[in-house]
Design an enzyme around this catalytic site. Structure first.
Site, PDB file in Angstrom:
ATOM      1  N   LYS A  65     -83.233  56.893  18.646  1.00 58.92           N
ATOM      2  CA  LYS A  65     -84.302  56.206  18.106  1.00 58.92           C
ATOM      3  C   LYS A  65     -84.043  54.430  18.419  1.00 58.92           C
ATOM      4  O   LYS A  65     -84.951  53.841  18.595  1.00 58.92           O
ATOM      5  CB  LYS A  65     -84.531  56.333  16.657  1.00 58.92           C
ATOM      6  CG  LYS A  65     -85.104  57.813  16.687  1.00 58.92           C
ATOM      7  CD  LYS A  65     -85.395  58.206  15.044  1.00 58.92           C
ATOM      8  CE  LYS A  65     -86.053  59.341  14.885  1.00 58.92           C
ATOM      9  NZ  LYS A  65     -86.566  59.577  13.408  1.00 58.92           N
ATOM     10  N   ASP A 101     -92.571  57.554  11.001  1.00 62.53           N
ATOM     11  CA  ASP A 101     -92.031  58.327   9.903  1.00 62.53           C
ATOM     12  C   ASP A 101     -92.550  57.844   8.548  1.00 62.53           C
ATOM     13  O   ASP A 101     -92.913  58.722   7.657  1.00 62.53           O
ATOM     14  CB  ASP A 101     -90.507  57.905  10.022  1.00 62.53           C
ATOM     15  CG  ASP A 101     -90.030  58.846  10.913  1.00 62.53           C
ATOM     16  OD1 ASP A 101     -90.377  59.901  11.466  1.00 62.53           O
ATOM     17  OD2 ASP A 101     -88.648  58.461  11.100  1.00 62.53           O
TER      18      ASP A 101
HETATM   19  P1  NDP Z   1     -79.087  58.319   9.290  1.00 64.07           P
HETATM   20  O1  NDP Z   1     -77.591  58.951   9.930  1.00 64.07           O
HETATM   21  O2  NDP Z   1     -79.330  57.097   9.863  1.00 64.07           O
HETATM   22  O3  NDP Z   1     -78.536  57.830   7.605  1.00 64.07           O
HETATM   23  C1  NDP Z   1     -77.888  58.910   6.994  1.00 64.07           C
HETATM   24  C2  NDP Z   1     -77.807  58.320   5.295  1.00 64.07           C
HETATM   25  O4  NDP Z   1     -77.513  59.376   4.478  1.00 64.07           O
HETATM   26  C3  NDP Z   1     -77.127  57.225   5.398  1.00 64.07           C
HETATM   27  O5  NDP Z   1     -77.519  56.343   4.069  1.00 64.07           O
HETATM   28  C4  NDP Z   1     -75.700  57.887   4.656  1.00 64.07           C
HETATM   29  O6  NDP Z   1     -74.846  56.998   3.803  1.00 64.07           O
HETATM   30  C5  NDP Z   1     -76.300  59.040   3.776  1.00 64.07           C
HETATM   31  N1  NDP Z   1     -75.453  60.129   3.475  1.00 64.07           N
HETATM   32  C6  NDP Z   1     -75.010  61.154   4.257  1.00 64.07           C
HETATM   33  N2  NDP Z   1     -74.128  61.890   3.744  1.00 64.07           N
HETATM   34  C7  NDP Z   1     -74.397  61.684   2.398  1.00 64.07           C
HETATM   35  C8  NDP Z   1     -73.718  62.392   1.360  1.00 64.07           C
HETATM   36  N3  NDP Z   1     -73.150  63.370   1.248  1.00 64.07           N
HETATM   37  N4  NDP Z   1     -74.115  61.602   0.017  1.00 64.07           N
HETATM   38  C9  NDP Z   1     -74.663  60.582  -0.193  1.00 64.07           C
HETATM   39  N5  NDP Z   1     -75.485  59.965   1.054  1.00 64.07           N
HETATM   40  C10 NDP Z   1     -75.091  60.415   2.274  1.00 64.07           C
HETATM   41  O7  NDP Z   1     -79.996  59.410   9.298  1.00 64.07           O
HETATM   42  P2  NDP Z   1     -81.466  59.296   9.014  1.00 64.07           P
HETATM   43  O8  NDP Z   1     -81.988  58.185   8.246  1.00 64.07           O
HETATM   44  O9  NDP Z   1     -82.019  59.411  10.553  1.00 64.07           O
HETATM   45  O10 NDP Z   1     -81.951  61.017   8.346  1.00 64.07           O
HETATM   46  C11 NDP Z   1     -81.753  61.094   7.071  1.00 64.07           C
HETATM   47  C12 NDP Z   1     -82.317  62.386   6.952  1.00 64.07           C
HETATM   48  O11 NDP Z   1     -83.793  62.350   7.070  1.00 64.07           O
HETATM   49  C13 NDP Z   1     -81.842  63.686   7.724  1.00 64.07           C
HETATM   50  O12 NDP Z   1     -81.823  64.744   6.789  1.00 64.07           O
HETATM   51  C14 NDP Z   1     -83.135  63.701   8.715  1.00 64.07           C
HETATM   52  O13 NDP Z   1     -83.312  65.124   9.017  1.00 64.07           O
HETATM   53  C15 NDP Z   1     -84.431  63.357   7.702  1.00 64.07           C
HETATM   54  N6  NDP Z   1     -85.492  62.873   8.406  1.00 64.07           N
HETATM   55  C16 NDP Z   1     -86.869  64.045   8.166  1.00 64.07           C
HETATM   56  C17 NDP Z   1     -87.623  63.215   9.040  1.00 64.07           C
HETATM   57  C18 NDP Z   1     -89.050  64.186   8.715  1.00 64.07           C
HETATM   58  O14 NDP Z   1     -89.964  64.127   9.496  1.00 64.07           O
HETATM   59  N7  NDP Z   1     -88.939  65.238   7.854  1.00 64.07           N
HETATM   60  C19 NDP Z   1     -87.960  62.318   9.851  1.00 64.07           C
HETATM   61  C20 NDP Z   1     -86.741  61.320  10.002  1.00 64.07           C
HETATM   62  C21 NDP Z   1     -85.292  61.835   9.409  1.00 64.07           C
HETATM   63  P3  NDP Z   1     -73.769  56.049   4.155  1.00 64.07           P
HETATM   64  O15 NDP Z   1     -74.626  54.825   4.759  1.00 64.07           O
HETATM   65  O16 NDP Z   1     -73.240  55.365   2.770  1.00 64.07           O
HETATM   66  O17 NDP Z   1     -72.975  56.653   4.976  1.00 64.07           O
END
Ligand code: NDP
Length: 273
Positions: A65, A101
């Site tokens: 992306k 999104d």
């Molecule tokens: P990114 O990798 O860009 O971001 C992940 C985020 O999750 C970060 O803020 C990270 O925090 C946080 N994180 C990960 N593990 C933990 C944890 N154990 N506890 C607290 N925070 C955590 O991912 P995306 O933003 O691309 O995706 C996020 C979610 O959204 C995914 O599950 C994805 O499948 C879903 N999604 C769904 C869509 C839909 O159409 N339904 C579309 C796009 C995404 P930190 O920065 O502190 O590491």
């Protein structure tokens, strides 16, 4: 037949081909839609070849992306603000980028589930790509405030800098959440992927509050299980957002927004079978 694809790595699990084929069937649009897996270093070349062969557009999923954002010659506001592109359209030698999104989530919340955000306190968990994509559409609904909470604290601060001009954005850490109350909690972390729930204090959700996990799975996600324990009045997963963001992409490409209810129902039945 106009040609479309979703590009990612891995991409075999993607439901986009099925969704867009159902949309095409329903609207009578003549198109094909395939899944294209490509190696990390070959993203730009694969996109340009697809366009040169007559391809009309692509959806982009992980991990491309940000790469898609970089190669676009023009982007819509949603893409500019989220810093990521999930929809590519090819026009001559131009590559145009969009991000659907946020619009997809808002459609699911408002139209499919009649959830009003105006005047509400919305808590967004996570500050990754998906969280960025939903911020402006959330703020457009004029909530009382959007609290953004993340493990790495500098990211919510960046959110305030970028999105503060569109409405009240309150950066927060998980520790500092104690004492906060939220009407709507949106889990935009990827924690549910590993069956984990971000560390939330008890009583953070107001009585009758709403929870939404952007992730979806065959059974209730870890966050949905937590939300059920907190007595959420609506406890939703991201399958609706997935279908609605696809409908937004379809609209960008074909100028017609398909009906989503039957498609969502078909996917839901398949997912839970
Ligand atoms: P990114 O990798 O860009 O971001 C992940 C985020 O999750 C970060 O803020 C990270 O925090 C946080 N994180 C990960 N593990 C933990 C944890 N154990 N506890 C607290 N925070 C955590 O991912 P995306 O933003 O691309 O995706 C996020 C979610 O959204 C995914 O599950 C994805 O499948 C879903 N999604 C769904 C869509 C839909 O159409 N339904 C579309 C796009 C995404 P930190 O920065 O502190 O590491």
């Amino acid at each position: 037949m106009d040609r479309y694809a979703v590009i990612g790595n891995p991409v075999a699990h993607s439901r986009s081909p099925q969704i867009h084929r159902l949309f095409a069937e329903q609207t009578g649009e003549k198109l094909t839609y395939e899944a294209l897996e490509c190696a990390e270093g070959e993203f730009e070349q694969t996109v340009r070849e697809f366009a040169a062969e007559g391809g009309k557009g692509m959806n982009v999923t992980l991990p491309f992306k940000l790469g898609a954002f970089a190669l676009c010659s023009g982007k819509n506001e949603a893409a500019e603000l989220s810093g990521a592109v999930n929809t590519l359209s090819f026009a001559g030698d131009k590559v145009l980028g969009g991000n659907t999104d946020g619009a997809g989530l808002l459609h699911d919340l408002k139209v499919n589930h009649q959830i009003e955000l105006t005047g509400k306190t919305v808590l967004v968990l996570g500050a990754g790509g998906a969280a960025r994509g939903i911020m402006k559409p959330l703020l457009d609904e004029k909530p009382a405030e959007v609290v953004v909470c993340n493990r790495l604290p500098y990211k919510p601060e960046e959110f305030r800098e970028t999105f503060g001009q569109y409405g009240p954005v309150q950066p927060c850490t998980y520790l500092a959440l104690k004492g906060h109350r939220a009407d709507v909690i949106i889990n935009a972390t990827s924690a549910s992927v590993s069956g984990v729930v971000p560390q939330l204090p008890d009583n953070i959700l107001v009585a009758g509050g709403v929870c939404y996990d952007l992730y979806y799975s065959k059974t209730a996600t870890a966050f949905q299980q937590w939300a059920a324990e907190q007595g959420a009045s609506k406890n939703l997963d991201g399958l609706g957002m997935l279908v609605e963001q696809a409908a937004e992409s379809f609209n960008i490409w074909r100028g017609v927004r398909p009906e989503t209810a039957a498609v969502l129902q078909a996917l839901r039945e398949e997912l839970s079978s």
